[in-house]
Design a protein around this motif. Sequence first.
Motif, mmCIF file in Angstrom:
data_model
loop_
_atom_site.group_PDB
_atom_site.id
_atom_site.type_symbol
_atom_site.label_atom_id
_atom_site.label_comp_id
_atom_site.label_asym_id
_atom_site.label_seq_id
_atom_site.Cartn_x
_atom_site.Cartn_y
_atom_site.Cartn_z
ATOM 1 N N TRP A 181 0.825 -1.219 0.000
ATOM 2 C CA TRP A 181 0.000 0.000 0.000
ATOM 3 C C TRP A 181 0.856 1.265 0.000
ATOM 4 O O TRP A 181 0.558 2.218 -0.715
ATOM 5 N N PHE A 182 1.919 1.271 0.794
ATOM 6 C CA PHE A 182 2.644 2.520 1.015
ATOM 7 C C PHE A 182 3.810 2.733 0.052
ATOM 8 O O PHE A 182 4.452 3.785 0.104
ATOM 9 N N THR A 183 4.064 1.751 -0.840
ATOM 10 C CA THR A 183 5.178 1.963 -1.772
ATOM 11 C C THR A 183 4.829 1.679 -3.229
ATOM 12 O O THR A 183 5.362 2.330 -4.115
ATOM 13 N N ARG A 184 3.979 0.703 -3.507
ATOM 14 C CA ARG A 184 3.816 0.283 -4.893
ATOM 15 C C ARG A 184 2.378 0.349 -5.422
ATOM 16 O O ARG A 184 2.169 0.345 -6.620
ATOM 17 N N LEU A 185 1.393 0.378 -4.556
ATOM 18 C CA LEU A 185 0.005 0.373 -5.009
ATOM 19 C C LEU A 185 -0.336 1.704 -5.678
ATOM 20 O O LEU A 185 0.141 2.762 -5.264
ATOM 21 N N ARG A 186 -1.181 1.631 -6.740
ATOM 22 C CA ARG A 186 -1.644 2.819 -7.449
ATOM 23 C C ARG A 186 -3.161 2.909 -7.365
ATOM 24 O O ARG A 186 -3.831 1.923 -7.066
ATOM 25 N N ALA A 187 -3.687 4.056 -7.653
ATOM 26 C CA ALA A 187 -5.142 4.254 -7.586
ATOM 27 C C ALA A 187 -5.875 3.346 -8.552
ATOM 28 O O ALA A 187 -7.014 2.941 -8.297
ATOM 29 N N ILE A 188 -5.251 2.987 -9.671
ATOM 30 C CA ILE A 188 -5.927 2.155 -10.670
ATOM 31 C C ILE A 188 -5.791 0.666 -10.372
ATOM 32 O O ILE A 188 -6.391 -0.156 -11.062
ATOM 33 N N ASP A 189 -5.011 0.314 -9.352
ATOM 34 C CA ASP A 189 -4.864 -1.096 -8.978
ATOM 35 C C ASP A 189 -6.045 -1.540 -8.128
ATOM 36 O O ASP A 189 -6.732 -0.722 -7.496
ATOM 37 N N ARG A 190 -6.288 -2.844 -8.097
ATOM 38 C CA ARG A 190 -7.336 -3.424 -7.264
ATOM 39 C C ARG A 190 -6.750 -4.595 -6.477
ATOM 40 O O ARG A 190 -5.944 -5.356 -7.017
ATOM 41 N N VAL A 191 -7.180 -4.737 -5.222
ATOM 42 C CA VAL A 191 -6.580 -5.741 -4.337
ATOM 43 C C VAL A 191 -7.650 -6.583 -3.653
ATOM 44 O O VAL A 191 -8.634 -6.057 -3.119
ATOM 45 N N SER A 192 -7.443 -7.877 -3.692
ATOM 46 C CA SER A 192 -8.261 -8.824 -2.934
ATOM 47 C C SER A 192 -7.462 -9.236 -1.703
ATOM 48 O O SER A 192 -6.356 -9.764 -1.820
ATOM 49 N N VAL A 193 -8.019 -8.998 -0.525
ATOM 50 C CA VAL A 193 -7.319 -9.248 0.741
ATOM 51 C C VAL A 193 -7.849 -10.523 1.374
ATOM 52 O O VAL A 193 -9.067 -10.721 1.450
ATOM 53 N N LYS A 194 -6.967 -11.374 1.839
ATOM 54 C CA LYS A 194 -7.395 -12.647 2.411
ATOM 55 C C LYS A 194 -8.391 -12.395 3.556
ATOM 56 O O LYS A 194 -8.275 -11.394 4.277
ATOM 57 N N PRO A 195 -9.371 -13.282 3.717
ATOM 58 C CA PRO A 195 -10.457 -13.033 4.680
ATOM 59 C C PRO A 195 -9.979 -12.678 6.077
ATOM 60 O O PRO A 195 -10.499 -11.751 6.698
#
Length: 817
Positions: free
Chosen positions: A102-116
């Motif tokens: 989140w704090f170094t590589r994620l961009r606004a156009i990216d989407r993330v599925s987080v483990k439950p």
Amino acid sequence: MSTAQESTAQEPAAQAPTPQDTDRHQFETSLQVSPPGTNDRPLRASTSGDDEILDEIAQRVLWLATSIIDRANRGRVNPDGVKVGGHQSSSASMTGIMTALWFTRLRAIDRVSVKPHASPVLHAINYLLGDLGEEFLDTLRSRGGLQPYPSRTKDPDTVDFSTGSVGIGATAPIWAALSHRYVSDRFPETPEAGRFYSLLGDAEMDEGAVWEAIIDPEVRSLGEIVWIVDLNRQSLDRVIPDVQVRRLQGMFDAAGWQVLTCPWGRRLEAVFAAPGGEALKKRLVQMPNPEYQRLLRAHPSEIHDRLLSGLTDTEATALSAVIDGFDADGLASLIRDLGGHDLGQLVSTFDEIDDDRPTVVFAYTIKGKGLATEGHPGNHAAQLTEAQMRELAAASGMDLDDPWVAFAPDTPAGRFCAETARRLRREPVTDHAVAAVPAELGFTPRPQISTQAALGRFLSDLKHVAPEVAQRVVTLSPDVATSTNLGGWINKTGIWSPAGRHDWFSDDRERVLRWQEGTSGQHIELGIAEVNLVSLAGELGSTGQRWGQPLLPIATIYDPFINRALEPWTFSLYAGGRSIMVGTPSGVSLAPEGGAHQSFNTPSVTLEIPGLTSWEPAFAQDLEWTLLEALRELADPDGDSAYFRLTTRPVAQELADVPEDPLLRERRRDQVIAGGYRLSARPAAEDEVTLVGAGAIMTEVITAAARLESLGVRAGIVCLSSPSKVFRSVQDRSRVRSSVRSAIADELFPAEHPAPLVTVLDGHPHTLAFLSGVRGDRTRNLGVTEFGQASSVGEAYAIHGIDTDSIVRAGLDLVGR
């Protein structure tokens, strides 16, 4: 397909092992007390620059995530006495990975599925980024608050994918990426998308849905897909036996994925690279998972001897030369230096990701890293005690009594969070509406036709009559396109494939179906994997919400195989993915195919699913009206998904007796859409018995009514197009808060004219049993309650007691004849 195993009704509370004596060493290695010197420090990535700030943020994320769960269990009044639960250890193992991303590589156009089990980490990060109000941090697993697992439709902060069902959330980004590619090919003005990340636990790799998705031929070309596996070697009940990462790496590599591994932190890497360090690396690499986990729970003073245990004299001498220079606490800290907790190491690994093929990153972690439960095999549902929470607060520079303090804006960490929030801020998308769906298409069906064949005709007619609607239709099937009558549609529109393939049979004059694959097609063909089908359908139905370009997905599947995909299909509906699912062929009407393909429970099952309208039209005109209604529902952001149960059995269309008068025709259409209509010429007041049916069985129902008339029994006929719509109508009677009510149940079965009912269905009779409660009629429910066998249609109906004679006998019994 298993759902997440953390249900509060099933998950036992973890208990501290009872010390067998008062030996301090044994007590310190129990669940409730971690080895001294190993958990009293923040997560460390490096000692300089941004890495120090990232470490500080990661420690705050760990504190917040742990506190969110703690307050839900210890800090809230619990009048029910039911365990609230949560997953502090599972969240802790993912903290470093998510902070680095989140704090170094994620961009606004990216989407993330987080483990439950890592949902508290997501909420903690969203809070630090200003995307979640402090008032929600006390609301985990409470009404109107933070959901137990990430929910795109029910959580108050940004959640890209719902992931409560283990395995399904992990694969969802694959289907979202494929959907974005499709919608971008159809509508070039679609907003750009970035990478689609899946953050999943290694135990989640046991799910079959994962491997069905990975091996799909289209997936290997999706370079925007990145999976990051939290390799903590623990599942709910146990430490995963054996060192299985090499097997997993090989399976992904064979499927055409880039495989990256982040096993060690930089301190360990430095030791490995020093003279003799290869001995320590060899020992750790060859160590079975349970032995490593036991090492984590051992007292620091034991670790030196445990590392040497079982080695030859030569091996022990070589390893001693490496580890003798560390004191007990230093050695205990060193063996915990895994890549999934070294933020700088993670960032470097992320920089190696290709963009021309999907990527999987295996990040070695420790379940419960930084907590008192670190590495314990029973830590899955364990909760820190108040004393342990205060120790964590001290290590985090926080106060248990004031847990929600964010970074001050003028601090380096505060500025880092603000900068990250600006980078991740998403621009609103422009919504594009679906063109108005026509009331009907205006074509007369063939005199004798099955509803399955009518489906193919419908799609061809829709493209001719309403091209603006048809351009948003996308069909898909798991290798059954031709056998579910999509051939004509495919010939008109082509097959969509992100890469395109040469058609080597284009010059074959004997081939009727033109199988042309490219980026302009409107049909997607998958392998024989129903889970992939329903998952992709759900994501195709979400493109309007994600990128402002709505699609109208129609998936065809053999009706009996709905059961294979029932759980992921239901979960995709929960997550907001809407589609039309067509199950065909269906029932024992598929007589020659035998019991292996003769479905019976799908009418009942699909009636029970929230957000889904199930249809079983008997006639081609009914199918046209109801399919158009289903498309209207998909075009409506608040509309339902639909399930159509169709058959290959031809039915004489004259039996529908569709009125020619425009007003009466419109009235019939309204009734069909509402759920059913009377086929009898006489009014309900004259019924001595009412025969109720749905689907292809209406041929027998109508014939039985005529037989009863010849025997002097006045039999009314009700044709249900949607049992689920009629059921809702009955339920609406007592729903005080219902804003939309239907009177179709009372219209079909007027209270002032009661009559016994015979219900008939090529499916389980339970489906229509609720009709006895509409006005308290005596009822006989006929249907399929046993597995079938190969036969003719007439023989199949007789075997299961849904043939004309059986219907007549039931009617005579009810009137006392």
